[in-house]
Design a protein around this motif. Structure first.
Motif, PDB file in Angstrom:
ATOM      1  N   VAL A 151       0.843  -1.200   0.000  1.00  0.00           N
ATOM      2  CA  VAL A 151       0.000   0.000   0.000  1.00  0.00           C
ATOM      3  C   VAL A 151       0.877   1.250   0.000  1.00  0.00           C
ATOM      4  O   VAL A 151       0.625   2.205  -0.750  1.00  0.00           O
ATOM      5  N   ARG A 152       1.928   1.272   0.824  1.00  0.00           N
ATOM      6  CA  ARG A 152       2.835   2.429   0.837  1.00  0.00           C
ATOM      7  C   ARG A 152       3.488   2.633  -0.524  1.00  0.00           C
ATOM      8  O   ARG A 152       3.587   3.772  -1.009  1.00  0.00           O
ATOM      9  N   HIS A 153       3.918   1.537  -1.143  1.00  0.00           N
ATOM     10  CA  HIS A 153       4.552   1.628  -2.463  1.00  0.00           C
ATOM     11  C   HIS A 153       3.577   2.202  -3.490  1.00  0.00           C
ATOM     12  O   HIS A 153       3.932   3.101  -4.268  1.00  0.00           O
ATOM     13  N   LEU A 154       2.361   1.707  -3.491  1.00  0.00           N
ATOM     14  CA  LEU A 154       1.339   2.226  -4.402  1.00  0.00           C
ATOM     15  C   LEU A 154       1.182   3.730  -4.237  1.00  0.00           C
ATOM     16  O   LEU A 154       1.197   4.489  -5.221  1.00  0.00           O
ATOM     17  N   GLU A 155       1.018   4.179  -3.012  1.00  0.00           N
ATOM     18  CA  GLU A 155       0.727   5.587  -2.781  1.00  0.00           C
ATOM     19  C   GLU A 155       1.937   6.483  -3.038  1.00  0.00           C
ATOM     20  O   GLU A 155       1.779   7.632  -3.467  1.00  0.00           O
ATOM     21  N   GLU A 156       3.131   5.960  -2.849  1.00  0.00           N
ATOM     22  CA  GLU A 156       4.338   6.729  -3.162  1.00  0.00           C
ATOM     23  C   GLU A 156       4.497   6.934  -4.659  1.00  0.00           C
ATOM     24  O   GLU A 156       4.800   8.050  -5.109  1.00  0.00           O
ATOM     25  N   ILE A 157       4.299   5.886  -5.443  1.00  0.00           N
ATOM     26  CA  ILE A 157       4.485   6.051  -6.891  1.00  0.00           C
ATOM     27  C   ILE A 157       3.339   6.821  -7.531  1.00  0.00           C
ATOM     28  O   ILE A 157       3.502   7.397  -8.617  1.00  0.00           O
TER      29      ILE A 157
END
Length: 333
Positions: A271-277
């Motif tokens: 989820v963090r990766h999704l929102e960062e990119i």
């Protein structure tokens, strides 16, 4: 061929992009690949169907999406549908393979996938293909008085002159679905896209147009690609165990299927990766044009959906997760 080493030719990666939901998923995929995998380690091709008799209207992505994908390092790869098209869009993954550079190893991913780690760290054996084992028993559906798993699958292996017995996982009992070679077609790889693609095409067309009698009660829409895929992989010398577990649909990639499912069941780091990119303004401007992405990512409905589930005690079957999301108003596509 063993895993890629530094200084070797980059891995060719292919997804399919076209007007509608897939073009926004393609942006997310390209952003995730760029964030995790150095440009010299992978080369991204976004295959795009050309307009034609099998695609009424224009399936092309918007100009601003195309520009963004190219800025993210993608090469646009137009191809012509000669056999499938709008009537069976899953066939794009089959026909587009024939447009990739020949005699170069490739990895295909469904567009609704995120890359989580450097793809070149995956120890691919491109001579021994495999596909995702993150799947459920979606096909075949066994009828009360119809043929069973063995009879159905053996009829297909016999149809293509393949050895059925060597495909079986005998750690599972007879007539249990996991005994039979079956994959999710969301990722697969091989040493040459033309060889794999032609075999995939020939197999899928033969099943569609001249299926064995044992398949008379079975639906092939949308399952045709997943019925043909294990036959192709088996014929080309691959199988279940040709890649160590934990890479694809694990620490290196996440086939999320759609954002509500991602928020419901994937680990916090995904989820963090999704929102960062998805955060850079140029990417946000594009993704907000797709209402499910706008609501789930930028209006934070994804976190509200996530709060409905305990990731340590998820329902065993995906359908139960879907049902909860639908009931609570979070099923967006």
């Amino acid at each position: 061929m063993a895993a890629k080493t530094r200084g070797a030719r980059p891995i060719n990666v292919m997804i399919v992009g076209q007007a509608g939901r897939l073009q926004y998923e393609a942006v997310l995929f390209a952003a995730s690949l760029r964030a995790t995998t150095p440009a010299g380690h992978a080369r991204l091709f976004v295959a795009e169907p050309r307009p034609g008799p099998l695609w009424p209207g224009n399936p092309a992505m918007s100009g601003e999406v195309r520009d963004l994908l190219q800025d993210l390092g993608a090469t646009l790869l137009p191809f012509t549908n000669r056999h499938f098209g709008q009537s069976y869009p899953y066939g794009n993954k089959i026909e587009a393979l024939l447009a990739l550079p020949p005699d170069e190893p490739f990895v295909f991913f469904d567009t609704d996938t995120l890359i989580l780690d450097d793809l070149s760290r995956v120890p691919f054996d491109f001579d021994r293909p495999t596909a995702s084992l993150r799947r459920e028993d979606t096909w075949p559906r066994i009828e009360l008085y119809g043929p069973g798993y063995s009879q159905i699958w053996k009829s297909l292996y016999d149809r293509f002159g393949l050895d059925f017995d060597s495909s079986l996982d005998r750690s599972w009992p007879d007539e249990y679905w996991q005994r039979y070679l079956y994959f999710n077609a969301g990722v697969f790889f091989y040493r040459c896209p033309r060889i794999f693609g032609q075999r995939f095409l020939d197999t899928a067309l033969a099943i569609r147009d001249d299926a064995p009698a044992e398949l008379i009660c079975q639906s092939l829409d949308p399952w045709l690609d997943q019925v043909a895929l294990p036959l192709v992989i088996h014929a080309l010398g691959g199988g279940r165990g040709t890649l160590p577990a934990g890479y694809l649909d694990g620490r290196t990639s996440c086939h999320y299927r759609n954002l509500p499912l991602l928020y419901a069941r994937e680990p916090d780091d995904v989820v963090r990766h999704l929102e960062e990119i998805a955060a850079p303004n140029r990417i946000k401007k594009i993704l907000k044009q797709h209402d499910p992405f706008k609501r789930m990512i930028y209006q934070e409905r994804g976190h509200k959906a996530r709060a409905l589930f305990d990731r340590d005690d998820l329902p065993r079957r995906e359908q139960a997760i879907r049902n909860t999301l639908k009931r609570e108003g979070f099923w967006l596509r």
